[in-house]
Design an enzyme around this catalytic site. Sequence first.
Site, PDB file in Angstrom:
ATOM      1  N   HIS A 176     -96.546  34.982  71.767  1.00 25.03           N
ATOM      2  CA  HIS A 176     -95.483  35.381  70.847  1.00 25.03           C
ATOM      3  C   HIS A 176     -95.978  35.237  69.407  1.00 25.03           C
ATOM      4  O   HIS A 176     -95.486  34.417  68.634  1.00 25.03           O
ATOM      5  CB  HIS A 176     -94.214  34.554  71.052  1.00 25.03           C
ATOM      6  CG  HIS A 176     -93.026  35.099  70.318  1.00 25.03           C
ATOM      7  ND1 HIS A 176     -91.771  35.189  70.876  1.00 25.03           N
ATOM      8  CD2 HIS A 176     -92.892  35.586  69.066  1.00 25.03           C
ATOM      9  CE1 HIS A 176     -90.926  35.702  69.982  1.00 25.03           C
ATOM     10  NE2 HIS A 176     -91.594  35.946  68.882  1.00 25.03           N
ATOM     11  N   GLU A 188     -93.088  41.786  72.072  1.00 28.38           N
ATOM     12  CA  GLU A 188     -92.909  42.748  70.988  1.00 28.38           C
ATOM     13  C   GLU A 188     -94.201  43.123  70.254  1.00 28.38           C
ATOM     14  O   GLU A 188     -94.319  42.957  69.035  1.00 28.38           O
ATOM     15  CB  GLU A 188     -91.901  42.217  69.968  1.00 28.38           C
ATOM     16  CG  GLU A 188     -90.532  41.938  70.549  1.00 28.38           C
ATOM     17  CD  GLU A 188     -89.563  41.398  69.525  1.00 28.38           C
ATOM     18  OE1 GLU A 188     -88.374  41.743  69.603  1.00 28.38           O
ATOM     19  OE2 GLU A 188     -89.981  40.626  68.624  1.00 28.38           O
ATOM     20  N   TYR A 224     -81.194  44.449  69.251  1.00 28.80           N
ATOM     21  CA  TYR A 224     -80.240  43.849  68.330  1.00 28.80           C
ATOM     22  C   TYR A 224     -79.396  44.870  67.577  1.00 28.80           C
ATOM     23  O   TYR A 224     -78.261  44.572  67.201  1.00 28.80           O
ATOM     24  CB  TYR A 224     -80.980  43.004  67.280  1.00 28.80           C
ATOM     25  CG  TYR A 224     -81.642  41.768  67.820  1.00 28.80           C
ATOM     26  CD1 TYR A 224     -80.973  40.554  67.856  1.00 28.80           C
ATOM     27  CD2 TYR A 224     -82.945  41.811  68.300  1.00 28.80           C
ATOM     28  CE1 TYR A 224     -81.585  39.406  68.350  1.00 28.80           C
ATOM     29  CE2 TYR A 224     -83.565  40.670  68.792  1.00 28.80           C
ATOM     30  CZ  TYR A 224     -82.881  39.470  68.815  1.00 28.80           C
ATOM     31  OH  TYR A 224     -83.492  38.338  69.317  1.00 28.80           O
ATOM     32  N   ASN A 244     -85.910  43.802  74.065  1.00 20.12           N
ATOM     33  CA  ASN A 244     -85.267  43.028  73.003  1.00 20.12           C
ATOM     34  C   ASN A 244     -84.463  43.993  72.143  1.00 20.12           C
ATOM     35  O   ASN A 244     -85.036  44.921  71.547  1.00 20.12           O
ATOM     36  CB  ASN A 244     -86.303  42.317  72.137  1.00 20.12           C
ATOM     37  CG  ASN A 244     -87.009  41.187  72.867  1.00 20.12           C
ATOM     38  OD1 ASN A 244     -86.700  40.896  74.015  1.00 20.12           O
ATOM     39  ND2 ASN A 244     -87.961  40.562  72.199  1.00 20.12           N
ATOM     40  N   GLU A 250     -83.938  39.715  74.885  1.00 22.03           N
ATOM     41  CA  GLU A 250     -83.351  39.128  73.681  1.00 22.03           C
ATOM     42  C   GLU A 250     -82.163  39.950  73.247  1.00 22.03           C
ATOM     43  O   GLU A 250     -82.216  41.178  73.236  1.00 22.03           O
ATOM     44  CB  GLU A 250     -84.343  39.073  72.506  1.00 22.03           C
ATOM     45  CG  GLU A 250     -85.404  38.009  72.578  1.00 22.03           C
ATOM     46  CD  GLU A 250     -86.280  37.980  71.323  1.00 22.03           C
ATOM     47  OE1 GLU A 250     -85.778  38.299  70.213  1.00 22.03           O
ATOM     48  OE2 GLU A 250     -87.458  37.643  71.449  1.00 22.03           O
ATOM     49  N   ARG A 303     -86.388  31.169  79.161  1.00 22.31           N
ATOM     50  CA  ARG A 303     -87.597  31.877  78.767  1.00 22.31           C
ATOM     51  C   ARG A 303     -88.228  31.176  77.570  1.00 22.31           C
ATOM     52  O   ARG A 303     -87.549  30.887  76.581  1.00 22.31           O
ATOM     53  CB  ARG A 303     -87.256  33.323  78.429  1.00 22.31           C
ATOM     54  CG  ARG A 303     -88.439  34.143  78.001  1.00 22.31           C
ATOM     55  CD  ARG A 303     -88.065  35.620  77.830  1.00 22.31           C
ATOM     56  NE  ARG A 303     -89.056  36.260  76.979  1.00 22.31           N
ATOM     57  CZ  ARG A 303     -88.771  36.875  75.845  1.00 22.31           C
ATOM     58  NH1 ARG A 303     -87.528  36.947  75.422  1.00 22.31           N
ATOM     59  NH2 ARG A 303     -89.721  37.414  75.118  1.00 22.31           N
TER      60      ARG A 303
END
Length: 489
Positions: free
Chosen positions: A114, A160, A302, A300, A374, A69
């Site tokens: 992005h 995002e 985390y 995404n 992600e 990606r």
Amino acid sequence: MADLYLEEWRLQIEGAVLEDGKSPNNWDVFCHIPGGIKNGDTGDIADDHYHQFLEDIEIIHSLGVNAYRFSISWSRVLPRGRLGEVNPKGVMFYSKIIDNLLLKGIEPYVTIYHHDHPQELEERFGAWLSPLMQEEFVHFAETCFENFGDRVKYWTTINEPNLLAEMAYLWGRYPPAHCSAPFGNCSSGNSDTEPLFVLHNMLLSHAKAANIYRHKYQLKQGGFIGIIANTLMCEPLRDIELDREAAKRALAFYIAWMLDPLVFGDYPPEMRQYHGNELPRFTSEETKLLTQSLDFIGINHYTTLYAKDCIHSTCSSDGDRAIQGFVYLTGERHGVPIGERTGMRRFFIVPRGMEKIIEYVKERYNNMPMFVTENGYSPPEKEDEQEEDLVQDAKRIEFHKAYLAALARAIRNGADVRGYFIWSLMDNFEWVYGYNTRFGLYYVDRQTLRRTPKLSARWYANFLTNSGHNHVEDANPGSFKIKDAYFLD
């Protein structure tokens, strides 16, 4: 089985900041403002992927991933936006990447935007603060469909948008650095309202670009289009109903803020309740475009944080605001972190959050196809670390094993997850954190730009081929289904 992949982003690896017709973008300018980036780092050279992309594709291929990606630099393809011509050297560069990936049997997953756009758009009309940016974005997106869509089957429009609205217009930490008290002390901006307008423009940009793709390109090119949300999981700080409601509200004000309009046609009712007329409205035609714009959702993820209610409880001033949903988020309870600390201040290792956030998206959005686009780990920064220490990254392996195991549980519970991308292939320019925050499977020497595989790179290659003794507990490739897994760029 699920495919496991890699990812990397243009600004963070590409370099060649003004070569071959590329114009300055908003981040190029921001990087050179004193104090903007840690250690005075810039993306001018980054990992020099612009000149070393063939070597990098060989590295990707050696790992055994079947997809990669990456994003397209707007200012390299359309240096002046709609006012200028397409830059043929920019198109040629990305075509070479796509062609060489396909020659290696690696599927390109392309993100159109992005967070970097021609600085001229910022100076002419304020970029995302203006509805004019919608047509600029649609023009850029269609340029990508026209030039690359014959070979690209997976598109994401914007990476995002909720994070960009927060970091650039609420906290003022990304360009154009807009904010107001109590969130920051910027020269301009309104943290209570600008994030709402910015996200509104990004959602409509996505919907209009997706509409063009559906009507002009999708049938002929046979691809899919989606968008990517920044997600965090929230748990109640205190074992009381107020904080349980606050955790739900935090998810609505951050994740559902961008995804509800794309599935249901309007912002979450919780946001309407607390923002009132400050929250923009969609026309009936816009609602129709929005709700027909997604083939999949990118996630995404985390970290997980604690949520504290600020409606009936005393909170710090930045939590006691409608733009935050009247929720205070923290990674600590009584001084004890929610999980092990990482190299990012608000990123903690909480694997259960992966299962919970996938379950949340599954339940709220009718189990629409998802990709984990992600997920990654950066170690806490230590002084005088040497290369030999940085490449022995056993903690990164433990991180991915734990998060993959949590993802496996969500999939076995019925979540339609099609792929998992590791962030990232190599250490790179981590935005305002510069180069000392390292998420990569490959170490990059800042002097020579030599790429060196870390222990995690070897583990991941073995994991993908189901060789060695590196199985994830409850999550080796043979034990659960993900349609695809990739590395991200």
